[in-house]
Design an enzyme around this catalytic site. Structure first.
Site, PDB file in Angstrom:
ATOM      1  N   SER A  76       0.811  -1.222   0.000  1.00 22.35           N
ATOM      2  CA  SER A  76       0.000   0.000   0.000  1.00 22.35           C
ATOM      3  C   SER A  76       0.845   1.274   0.000  1.00 22.35           C
ATOM      4  O   SER A  76       1.621   1.516  -0.920  1.00 22.35           O
ATOM      5  CB  SER A  76      -0.918  -0.084   1.217  1.00 22.35           C
ATOM      6  OG  SER A  76      -1.780   1.009   1.276  1.00 22.35           O
ATOM      7  N   ASP A 131      -1.467   1.546  -3.735  1.00 20.76           N
ATOM      8  CA  ASP A 131      -2.265   0.464  -4.325  1.00 20.76           C
ATOM      9  C   ASP A 131      -3.684   0.931  -4.643  1.00 20.76           C
ATOM     10  O   ASP A 131      -4.572   0.117  -4.902  1.00 20.76           O
ATOM     11  CB  ASP A 131      -2.272  -0.774  -3.413  1.00 20.76           C
ATOM     12  CG  ASP A 131      -2.889  -0.504  -2.057  1.00 20.76           C
ATOM     13  OD1 ASP A 131      -2.979   0.676  -1.659  1.00 20.76           O
ATOM     14  OD2 ASP A 131      -3.298  -1.468  -1.383  1.00 20.76           O
ATOM     15  N   GLY A 183      -0.649  -1.466  13.234  1.00 22.80           N
ATOM     16  CA  GLY A 183      -0.758  -2.846  12.753  1.00 22.80           C
ATOM     17  C   GLY A 183       0.035  -3.050  11.478  1.00 22.80           C
ATOM     18  O   GLY A 183       0.072  -4.149  10.934  1.00 22.80           O
ATOM     19  N   ARG A 227       1.429   4.734  17.324  1.00 23.60           N
ATOM     20  CA  ARG A 227       0.905   5.968  16.735  1.00 23.60           C
ATOM     21  C   ARG A 227       0.284   6.842  17.816  1.00 23.60           C
ATOM     22  O   ARG A 227      -0.424   6.348  18.702  1.00 23.60           O
ATOM     23  CB  ARG A 227      -0.161   5.667  15.692  1.00 23.60           C
ATOM     24  CG  ARG A 227       0.383   4.982  14.481  1.00 23.60           C
ATOM     25  CD  ARG A 227      -0.594   5.076  13.309  1.00 23.60           C
ATOM     26  NE  ARG A 227      -0.267   4.087  12.283  1.00 23.60           N
ATOM     27  CZ  ARG A 227       0.743   4.201  11.433  1.00 23.60           C
ATOM     28  NH1 ARG A 227       1.528   5.250  11.467  1.00 23.60           N
ATOM     29  NH2 ARG A 227       0.968   3.251  10.546  1.00 23.60           N
TER      30      ARG A 227
HETATM   31  P1  NG1 Z   1      -1.956   1.141  11.262  1.00 23.27           P
HETATM   32  O1  NG1 Z   1      -0.531   1.048  10.832  1.00 23.27           O
HETATM   33  O2  NG1 Z   1      -2.478  -0.062  12.012  1.00 23.27           O
HETATM   34  O3  NG1 Z   1      -2.238   2.453  11.920  1.00 23.27           O
HETATM   35  C1  NG1 Z   1      -2.685   2.005   8.828  1.00 23.27           C
HETATM   36  C2  NG1 Z   1      -3.802   3.017   8.898  1.00 23.27           C
HETATM   37  C3  NG1 Z   1      -5.117   2.279   8.896  1.00 23.27           C
HETATM   38  C4  NG1 Z   1      -5.257   1.348   7.714  1.00 23.27           C
HETATM   39  C5  NG1 Z   1      -4.005   0.476   7.576  1.00 23.27           C
HETATM   40  C6  NG1 Z   1      -3.978  -0.353   6.339  1.00 23.27           C
HETATM   41  C7  NG1 Z   1      -3.901   5.160  10.074  1.00 23.27           C
HETATM   42  C8  NG1 Z   1      -3.748   5.888  11.354  1.00 23.27           C
HETATM   43  N1  NG1 Z   1      -3.718   3.841  10.110  1.00 23.27           N
HETATM   44  O4  NG1 Z   1      -2.837   1.141   9.926  1.00 23.27           O
HETATM   45  O5  NG1 Z   1      -6.155   3.200   8.933  1.00 23.27           O
HETATM   46  O6  NG1 Z   1      -5.519   2.068   6.536  1.00 23.27           O
HETATM   47  O7  NG1 Z   1      -2.802   1.250   7.637  1.00 23.27           O
HETATM   48  O8  NG1 Z   1      -3.477   0.291   5.221  1.00 23.27           O
HETATM   49  O9  NG1 Z   1      -4.179   5.798   9.058  1.00 23.27           O
HETATM   50 ZN    ZN Z   2      -3.594   1.251   0.277  1.00 23.33          ZN
END
Ligand code: NG1
Ligand code: ZN
Length: 570
Positions: free
Chosen positions: A92, A306, A527, A533
């Protein structure tokens, strides 16, 4: 999918697309073959990975074994669900050196949570245990091993993606699964293909041409009325993050160009994927991407690598940058849908689903001005998607621009029937809704589909980008990342808005929040990256920045920060 799934119904074939039928000798699952091939995709010693918010994600060079094993797992999942399963190779918005993989379930949705656990188990198994873990999963999940399996594969434009998708294919074939490799696809296109194949084509034709046709027809129909008067809304600048979105949007443009002309930037011919461009960069830095020529008041948007996220923006006559994020996209879309629903006079309910990252102003506007119910779920589209399925019309968006609208089967049938039966104005509203249903990707958030919906709404409502932006004013906010030794020491509750562990962290955050006006802050382990974060919002940018910094320090101190202490100014 029960009897909807037939052996001869693995979807259309095209001369351009590669479908391989495996030899009869591999149709039976063979432990020796699995061992042999697995050794060719060996796991680096001591590497432990987790199926996170969007599958596995890390440096590409550490992923070969995960790809092979996800090929194996996709076969088991396909046998168990008697459906086609998708595997998408992408990371992504992450940097080009990263990669990742996620599985797509039968209706085009994210993998079921119990299978995420199986995925983690299999990815982390030692070489000698791979076969045993496969058998354990088969037993736990009651997989009928005699059942045939079919897997479809897509990938983004990362240099590592082609090789890694080949490893997925190795995993699929060694377990006797059949597959279809779509090659380069946006993530939402892969979700669409899976859904089409498992609905025996009722959702659409499972080819890129089918995708282009379905969405473009709905867009052109929807915007017919709007474009008779002129073409002032017809041009849009798109930053494609140097990713797969550029290829696919360019391919698709001739299908919808009578309704919209798009000018592509960061199309992958010069720059690096997601580097200083793309939706994630624009949203988190709150500034325009490099390589985009922005003139004052022009409507611009950015996809991520992506093409499942989109954010809009413009620069005003004073040269100030204005971001229109997923929250404002959700607001525009819900107000349009609500009006149409009122017009047709049916009691179809609408709900909006957000996460804790949604700007406080957006939640307030939706609840108090638009009077639509708003729900907050954990981060990750699978949570939002699931919640949105509870409504006749479920709008879900993450603030970062990932989202779509889901229509229940009953609502879709009702609307499509009313589009034939009703008179005059009501009929027009029902027809518009029917086209909107076809224009939204019902399987996943989709930048191309969302872009066309937004462009149609702006044109139909005669709204400029500034008027859209003026719906409400975002509370100033700041997102930061903190490195800690083990991010899992942070656990959360209340849709991630409260930290449960480590002890004292939530109390510290509460005390800091009290120091500022209109303030809110929360922390959670990412994640998709090895970071914690931090999010803060307050009445001014200085306050939001300062609160975010103070909360970062609290995380660093209480959750085992590593490296440099967070410093003010970013
Ligand atoms: P994580 O890394 O778990 O915060 C990020 C985005 C999610 C989601 C995922 C998948 C933020 C704060 N977090 O997740 O919303 O889009 O990537 O791409 O934007
Ligand atoms: Zn994406």
């Amino acid at each position: 999918m029960g009897d909807e799934w037939g052996h001869s119904d693995f979807g259309p074939e095209s001369a351009l697309e590669r479908t391989v039928q495996v030899g009869q000798d591999l149709l039976d699952m063979d432990p020796e073959a699995v061992r042999k091939y697995s050794a060719l995709h060996a796991k680096p010693d001591g590497l432990v990975l987790q199926y996170g918010t969007a599958g596995f994600r890390t440096k590409a060079e550490r992923l070969d074994h995960v790809m092979f094993r996800m090929g194996l797992l996709a076969v088991l999942r396909s046998k168990q669900t008697k459906s086609t399963i998708g595997v998408m190779v992408t990371a992504s918005h992450n940097p080009e050196e990263d990669n990742g993989v996620k599985l797509v379930d039968p209706l085009g949705e994210m993998l079921a949570p119990s299978w995420e656990e199986h995925a983690t188990c299999l990815a982390n198994a030692e070489e000698r245990d791979v076969w045993r873990v496969l058998m354990d999963i088969s037993e736990k999940a009651a997989v009928n091993l005699q059942q045939e399996a079919f897997v479809v594969i897509g990938r983004d434009t990362r240099p590592s993606s082609e090789r890694l998708s080949q490893s997925v294919i190795d995993g699929v074939t060694v377990l006797g699964g059949q597959f279809h490799d779509y090659g380069l696809l946006t993530t939402p296109q892969l979700h669409y293909m899976v859904y089409c194949r498992n609905s025996s084509g009722r959702y659409g034709e499972a080819t890129v041409d089918g995708y282009y046709q379905k969405l473009s027809t709905a867009f052109v129909e929807l915007t017919k009325q709007a474009f008779c008067g002129g073409n002032e809304y017809r041009s849009l600048k798109v930053d494609c993050a140097n990713g797969v979105g550029a290829l696919k949007l360019r391919e698709m443009e001739p299908y919808f160009s009578q309704g919209l002309s798009v000018q592509l930037f960061n199309d992958g011919t010069k720059g690096k994927l997601n580097h200083l461009c793309g939706a994630d960069f624009v949203k988190s830095h709150q500034r325009p991407p490099q390589g985009m020529e922005m003139k004052s008041s022009e409507r611009c948007c950015s996809f991520d690598g992506d093409a499942d996220r989109i954010v809009y923006y413009y620069s005003d006559t004073d040269g100030h940058f204005h971001l229109i994020d997923g929250d404002k996209i959700a607001t525009l879309i819900s107000s349009f849908l609500k009006e149409l629903l009122v017009e047709i006079g049916e009691s179809l309910n609408i709900g909006v689903v957000q996460t804790a990252y949604a700007n406080g102003s957006s939640t307030r506007y939706l609840e108090e001005v638009m009077k639509v119910p708003v729900y907050c779920t954990k981060t990750g589209v699978k949570h939002l998607h699931h919640k949105a399925q509870e409504f006749d019309v479920g709008v879900y968006f993450e603030a970062n621009g990932h989202g779509t609208v889901l229509f229940s089967k009953a609502a879709e049938m009702k609307i499509k029937q009313l589009a034939k039966e009703l008179e005059d104005k009501k009929r027009k509203a029902a027809q518009m809704l029917a086209n909107v249903i076809d224009l939204f990707n019902q399987a996943a958030g989709d930048a191309i589909s969302d872009m066309l919906v937004i462009e149609a709404i702006l044109a139909l409502k005669g709204l400029t980008v500034q008027e859209w932006d003026a719906l409400y004013t975002d509370l100033p906010n700041r997102q930061l990342k903190v490195k800690v030794a083990d991010r899992q020491v942070i656990s959360t509750t209340d849709a991630e808005r409260q930290a449960v562990t480590p002890p004292g962290l939530q109390e510290a955050i509460n005390d800091l929040v009290k120091k500022y006006k209109l303030s809110r802050a929360f922390v959670r382990p990412s994640g998709t990256e090895d970071v914690v974060r931090v999010y803060a919002e307050a009445d001014s940018q200085e306050s939001a920045d300062s609160l975010a910094h103070e909360v970062s320090l609290a995380v660093f101190q209480l959750a085992g920060g590593v490296g440099e202490r967070p410093h003010p100014g970013f």
